[in-house]
Design a protein around this motif. Structure first.
Motif, PDB file in Angstrom:
ATOM      1  N   GLU A 155       8.485  17.432   0.941  1.00  0.00           N
ATOM      2  CA  GLU A 155       8.958  17.102   2.473  1.00  0.00           C
ATOM      3  C   GLU A 155       8.322  15.835   3.099  1.00  0.00           C
ATOM      4  O   GLU A 155       8.897  15.013   3.564  1.00  0.00           O
ATOM      5  N   LEU A 156       6.893  16.022   2.999  1.00  0.00           N
ATOM      6  CA  LEU A 156       6.184  14.966   3.320  1.00  0.00           C
ATOM      7  C   LEU A 156       6.386  13.521   2.608  1.00  0.00           C
ATOM      8  O   LEU A 156       6.504  12.658   3.297  1.00  0.00           O
ATOM      9  N   ALA A 157       6.731  13.649   1.510  1.00  0.00           N
ATOM     10  CA  ALA A 157       7.256  12.478   0.876  1.00  0.00           C
ATOM     11  C   ALA A 157       8.585  11.833   1.137  1.00  0.00           C
ATOM     12  O   ALA A 157       8.675  10.668   1.487  1.00  0.00           O
ATOM     13  N   ALA A 158       9.355  12.803   1.606  1.00  0.00           N
ATOM     14  CA  ALA A 158      10.771  12.415   2.227  1.00  0.00           C
ATOM     15  C   ALA A 158      10.406  11.563   3.542  1.00  0.00           C
ATOM     16  O   ALA A 158      11.253  10.680   3.746  1.00  0.00           O
ATOM     17  N   ALA A 159       9.571  12.222   4.409  1.00  0.00           N
ATOM     18  CA  ALA A 159       9.373  11.423   5.614  1.00  0.00           C
ATOM     19  C   ALA A 159       8.779  10.315   5.284  1.00  0.00           C
ATOM     20  O   ALA A 159       9.080   9.361   6.179  1.00  0.00           O
ATOM     21  N   GLY A 160       8.014   9.929   4.434  1.00  0.00           N
ATOM     22  CA  GLY A 160       7.571   8.536   3.932  1.00  0.00           C
ATOM     23  C   GLY A 160       8.447   7.873   3.434  1.00  0.00           C
ATOM     24  O   GLY A 160       8.474   6.641   4.043  1.00  0.00           O
ATOM     25  N   ASP A 161       9.553   8.240   2.898  1.00  0.00           N
ATOM     26  CA  ASP A 161      10.785   7.463   2.619  1.00  0.00           C
ATOM     27  C   ASP A 161      11.405   7.064   3.898  1.00  0.00           C
ATOM     28  O   ASP A 161      11.931   5.807   3.927  1.00  0.00           O
ATOM     29  N   GLU A 162      11.659   7.729   4.846  1.00  0.00           N
ATOM     30  CA  GLU A 162      12.314   7.528   5.997  1.00  0.00           C
ATOM     31  C   GLU A 162      11.491   6.518   6.730  1.00  0.00           C
ATOM     32  O   GLU A 162      12.209   5.578   7.420  1.00  0.00           O
ATOM     33  N   ALA A 163      10.359   6.791   6.712  1.00  0.00           N
ATOM     34  CA  ALA A 163       9.213   5.684   7.432  1.00  0.00           C
ATOM     35  C   ALA A 163       9.454   4.287   6.632  1.00  0.00           C
ATOM     36  O   ALA A 163       9.508   3.434   7.467  1.00  0.00           O
ATOM     37  N   PHE A 164       9.622   4.086   5.387  1.00  0.00           N
ATOM     38  CA  PHE A 164       9.422   3.147   4.878  1.00  0.00           C
ATOM     39  C   PHE A 164      10.802   2.212   5.054  1.00  0.00           C
ATOM     40  O   PHE A 164      10.871   1.218   5.295  1.00  0.00           O
ATOM     41  N   LEU A 165      11.957   3.089   5.062  1.00  0.00           N
ATOM     42  CA  LEU A 165      13.250   2.368   5.399  1.00  0.00           C
ATOM     43  C   LEU A 165      13.262   1.882   6.524  1.00  0.00           C
ATOM     44  O   LEU A 165      14.128   0.805   6.876  1.00  0.00           O
ATOM     45  N   ARG A 166      12.497   2.486   7.693  1.00  0.00           N
ATOM     46  CA  ARG A 166      12.446   1.774   8.988  1.00  0.00           C
ATOM     47  C   ARG A 166      11.309   0.900   9.086  1.00  0.00           C
ATOM     48  O   ARG A 166      11.351   0.249  10.248  1.00  0.00           O
ATOM     49  N   GLN A 185       8.233   1.221   8.880  1.00  0.00           N
ATOM     50  CA  GLN A 185       7.194   1.721   9.567  1.00  0.00           C
ATOM     51  C   GLN A 185       6.125   2.076   8.422  1.00  0.00           C
ATOM     52  O   GLN A 185       5.979   3.258   8.033  1.00  0.00           O
ATOM     53  N   PHE A 186       5.575   0.931   7.930  1.00  0.00           N
ATOM     54  CA  PHE A 186       4.871   0.990   6.742  1.00  0.00           C
ATOM     55  C   PHE A 186       3.509   1.921   6.741  1.00  0.00           C
ATOM     56  O   PHE A 186       3.297   2.831   6.024  1.00  0.00           O
ATOM     57  N   GLN A 187       2.892   1.828   8.162  1.00  0.00           N
ATOM     58  CA  GLN A 187       1.839   2.566   8.156  1.00  0.00           C
ATOM     59  C   GLN A 187       1.984   4.229   8.066  1.00  0.00           C
ATOM     60  O   GLN A 187       1.250   4.990   7.572  1.00  0.00           O
ATOM     61  N   ALA A 188       3.078   4.428   8.863  1.00  0.00           N
ATOM     62  CA  ALA A 188       3.607   5.804   8.995  1.00  0.00           C
ATOM     63  C   ALA A 188       3.872   6.230   7.422  1.00  0.00           C
ATOM     64  O   ALA A 188       3.928   7.359   7.069  1.00  0.00           O
ATOM     65  N   SER A 189       4.646   5.534   6.564  1.00  0.00           N
ATOM     66  CA  SER A 189       4.973   5.696   5.318  1.00  0.00           C
ATOM     67  C   SER A 189       3.803   6.089   4.596  1.00  0.00           C
ATOM     68  O   SER A 189       3.798   6.975   3.893  1.00  0.00           O
ATOM     69  N   ILE A 190       2.759   5.407   4.699  1.00  0.00           N
ATOM     70  CA  ILE A 190       1.638   5.319   4.042  1.00  0.00           C
ATOM     71  C   ILE A 190       0.854   6.601   4.375  1.00  0.00           C
ATOM     72  O   ILE A 190       0.263   7.489   3.379  1.00  0.00           O
ATOM     73  N   ASP A 191       0.826   6.877   5.692  1.00  0.00           N
ATOM     74  CA  ASP A 191       0.150   8.264   6.216  1.00  0.00           C
ATOM     75  C   ASP A 191       1.035   9.331   5.213  1.00  0.00           C
ATOM     76  O   ASP A 191       0.390  10.609   4.988  1.00  0.00           O
ATOM     77  N   SER A 192       2.262   9.235   5.334  1.00  0.00           N
ATOM     78  CA  SER A 192       3.204  10.494   4.985  1.00  0.00           C
ATOM     79  C   SER A 192       2.978  10.424   3.288  1.00  0.00           C
ATOM     80  O   SER A 192       2.853  11.792   2.738  1.00  0.00           O
ATOM     81  N   TYR A 193       3.071   9.580   2.611  1.00  0.00           N
ATOM     82  CA  TYR A 193       2.793   9.561   1.287  1.00  0.00           C
ATOM     83  C   TYR A 193       1.583   9.988   0.816  1.00  0.00           C
ATOM     84  O   TYR A 193       1.336  10.783  -0.128  1.00  0.00           O
ATOM     85  N   ARG A 194       0.414   9.337   1.590  1.00  0.00           N
ATOM     86  CA  ARG A 194      -0.771  10.061   1.320  1.00  0.00           C
ATOM     87  C   ARG A 194      -1.130  11.429   1.431  1.00  0.00           C
ATOM     88  O   ARG A 194      -1.655  12.107   0.637  1.00  0.00           O
ATOM     89  N   ALA A 195      -0.669  12.025   2.531  1.00  0.00           N
ATOM     90  CA  ALA A 195      -0.545  13.451   2.934  1.00  0.00           C
ATOM     91  C   ALA A 195      -0.056  14.025   1.703  1.00  0.00           C
ATOM     92  O   ALA A 195      -0.421  15.132   1.314  1.00  0.00           O
ATOM     93  N   ALA A 196       1.144  13.747   1.360  1.00  0.00           N
ATOM     94  CA  ALA A 196       2.044  14.246   0.241  1.00  0.00           C
ATOM     95  C   ALA A 196       1.238  14.410  -1.078  1.00  0.00           C
ATOM     96  O   ALA A 196       1.203  15.215  -1.858  1.00  0.00           O
ATOM     97  N   THR A 197       0.665  13.146  -1.274  1.00  0.00           N
ATOM     98  CA  THR A 197      -0.241  12.894  -2.524  1.00  0.00           C
ATOM     99  C   THR A 197      -1.425  14.047  -2.397  1.00  0.00           C
ATOM    100  O   THR A 197      -1.846  14.697  -3.372  1.00  0.00           O
ATOM    101  N   GLN A 232       0.778  -1.465   0.053  1.00  0.00           N
ATOM    102  CA  GLN A 232      -0.351  -0.028   0.061  1.00  0.00           C
ATOM    103  C   GLN A 232       0.923   1.305   0.063  1.00  0.00           C
ATOM    104  O   GLN A 232       0.768   2.161  -0.543  1.00  0.00           O
ATOM    105  N   ALA A 233       1.881   1.294   0.647  1.00  0.00           N
ATOM    106  CA  ALA A 233       2.826   2.429   0.650  1.00  0.00           C
ATOM    107  C   ALA A 233       3.260   2.663  -0.510  1.00  0.00           C
ATOM    108  O   ALA A 233       3.579   3.747  -0.980  1.00  0.00           O
ATOM    109  N   GLN A 234       3.746   1.410  -1.168  1.00  0.00           N
ATOM    110  CA  GLN A 234       4.398   1.532  -2.680  1.00  0.00           C
ATOM    111  C   GLN A 234       3.238   2.242  -3.623  1.00  0.00           C
ATOM    112  O   GLN A 234       3.593   3.259  -4.456  1.00  0.00           O
ATOM    113  N   LYS A 235       1.945   1.936  -3.235  1.00  0.00           N
ATOM    114  CA  LYS A 235       0.939   2.373  -4.346  1.00  0.00           C
ATOM    115  C   LYS A 235       0.726   3.806  -3.997  1.00  0.00           C
ATOM    116  O   LYS A 235       0.610   4.660  -4.978  1.00  0.00           O
ATOM    117  N   GLU A 236       0.887   4.226  -2.808  1.00  0.00           N
ATOM    118  CA  GLU A 236       0.796   5.871  -2.534  1.00  0.00           C
ATOM    119  C   GLU A 236       1.824   6.612  -3.071  1.00  0.00           C
ATOM    120  O   GLU A 236       1.750   7.864  -3.604  1.00  0.00           O
TER     121      GLU A 236
END
Length: 498
Positions: free
Chosen positions: A147-158, A160-172, A113-117
């Motif tokens: 910046e929101l997308a970058a935060a999603g990157d960081e969460a993804f690498l850790r 923390q997929f739900q946090a990554s989803i939220d950041s990517y979605r907010a960026a989108t 889901q994070a990848q889709k976002e």
């Protein structure tokens, strides 16, 4: 082979194309890759990291792990290699010991889901950068979304997929809002440009369409608006010129001026109204010219030309009272003129004692209006003159017929009627005198002696049968007589006696 070894770890690659290429840490300080490397390079790197690198690491780590626990040497005290979070960025999520299968499945679904976002974010990012020139009008908001997308990157690498989803979605969502804002701004600037064109404010129109061009340079409305704005000075000049020509009622010149404006920009505000005024002015001018022509031709007695002019005027302005009145005058004056002409011709024919022609001409007048008194009286007199002239002519041509008392009396009556006729023309007067003389001649009987053989029966026309005699004296009116003698065994013989 030495028993000491180090576990192989993959590079940590950013996911949203917002960090520079090269080795980074998974912490919050990871930097953004330069977008200038291009979307294709970034996607290629992602594919390599997400799909190829974990498989390669898996195939490599197994032999190394086996080498550590096998062989002739002592087992290494270094723990087995644990999966790096960045090494699981694509492909299967590395299983964590102790997690039940369901939780492992949830982790895998969250990662997908994070990848889709992220894919949605990248698509909108391309739209804003390449198609909407976002840097010219929404750079600050665009940076915040990245910046929101970058935060999603960081969460993804850790992981923390739900946090990554939220950041990517907010960026989108931020990019979606920015696109909507850009579209609204485009429509707003185009409307402002149109309003400026309508007001013929060139500076404001140029400014509005330039801003619209930074948002959507390929939009045909932008190029059209810019071209129209460039023509505004000439259009403004022509519109003023056309208005002055209208005020001077120079409709032909005004029509040509506004036609030039139409060629430059048919959407010019007020142009259609101006063209309508010119058309109406030309119509009124043409109408007035036709009415003037109609009355001029009427005064000249050219009724056909006048009638045509008034009818053309009615074609331009149906129900025009002046044109209707003109046609009525044409009809009346045409009738009067025709009747007058016929009257004159009839009078001339009567003066020349051409009574048949006169009667026919008066009859034509009565066909126009059977109540015209002079035509009725003239026709009656012409017919009377014609009849009397014919009767007098017969008397003059055959006076011998007056030997008959009946015909003699009829001749006297004809003469009496002729003497009452007016006017008495030269021909009529001459015939009256001739008939009067004839009647005087035939008025007194003269003695006539008839001799026969006393054996033949004698009959005299207009007198009767006289019988047989040797001699007989008669008092006969001058004229032509027929004596008939008849006897048995003899053929009848007629001998005129005068």
């Amino acid at each position: 082979m030495s028993d000491d070894f180090s576990p192989i770890r993959p590079k940590q690659v950013p996911l949203s194309h917002t960090e520079p290429a090269g080795e980074t840490t998974a912490g919050p300080g990871a930097s953004l890759i330069t977008w200038a490397l291009g979307l294709l390079l970034a996607l290629g790197l992602l594919a390599g990291v997400f799909y190829l690198l974990p498989a390669w690491l898996e195939s490599t780590a197994a032999p190394i792990a086996g080498a550590r626990s096998g062989g002739n040497g002592p087992a290494s005290s270094t723990p087995a290699a644990t999966p790096d979070p960045a090494g699981e960025a694509q492909g299967q999520v590395a299983e964590q010991p102790g997690l039940p299968p369901y939780q492992q499945l949830q982790r895998q679904q969250a990662r997908e889901q994070a990848q889709k976002e992220l894919a949605r974010f990248v698509e909108l990012q391309i739209e804003l950068e390449e198609n909407m020139q976002v840097g010219a009008w929404g750079n600050d908001d665009f940076d915040r979304a990245k910046e929101l997308a970058a935060a999603g990157d960081e969460a993804f690498l850790r992981e923390q997929f739900q946090a990554s989803i939220d950041s990517y979605r907010a960026a989108t969502e931020a990019l979606s809002a920015l696109i909507e804002r850009g579209r609204n701004l485009l429509e707003q600037t185009l409307e402002e440009g149109e309003a400026a064109l309508a007001a013929r404010d060139q500076a404001r129109a140029v400014q509005a369409f330039e801003l619209a061009g930074t948002i959507a340079p390929e939009d045909p409305r932008v190029a059209d608006g810019q071209a129209r704005a460039a023509r505004l000075p000439r259009i403004s000049e022509l519109m003023r010129q056309g208005r002055n020509q209208e005020l001077a009622e120079d409709w032909t010149a005004a029509s040509a001026t506004y036609a030039e404006v139409r060629d430059l920009d048919a959407q010019t505000r007020g142009l259609q109204e101006a063209l309508a005024r010119v058309a109406e002015g030309e119509r009124r001018q043409r109408l007035q010219a036709l009415l003037s022509e109609g009355f001029t031709r009427l005064d000249q007695g050219r009724f056909d030309a006048a009638r045509k002019a008034f009818r053309d005027a009615l074609a331009l302005d149906p129900g025009n009272a002046v044109a209707d009145g003109g046609l009525e005058q044409v009809a009346k004056r045409a009738v009067v003129t025709r009747v007058t002409a016929l009257q004159q011709e009839a009078a001339q024919a009567a003066a020349e004692e051409r009574w048949q022609d006169a009667a026919a001409l008066y009859a034509e007048v009565l066909e126009v209006d059977e109540t015209i008194a002079f035509a009725r009286a003239g026709r009656a007199n012409a017919l009377a003159q014609q009849r009397v002239a014919a009767a007098l002519g017969k008397i003059i041509q055959s006076p011998d017929r007056l030997s008959s008392d009946r015909l003699y009396q009829e001749a006297r009556e004809i003469l009496a009627r002729a003497e009452t006729l007016e006017p008495r023309g030269r021909k009529l007067a001459s015939r009256i005198e001739d008939v009067r003389a004839i009647l005087q001649t035939y008025a007194e009987p003269v003695p006539v002696v008839l001799r026969s053989d006393n054996q033949t029966e004698i009959t005299v026309s207009t007198v009767g049968t006289l019988g047989s005699f040797t001699e007989k004296r008669l008092e006969l009116r001058p004229g032509a007589y027929t004596v008939v003698g008849s006897r048995d065994g003899c053929r009848a013989r007629r001998e005129p006696n005068g």
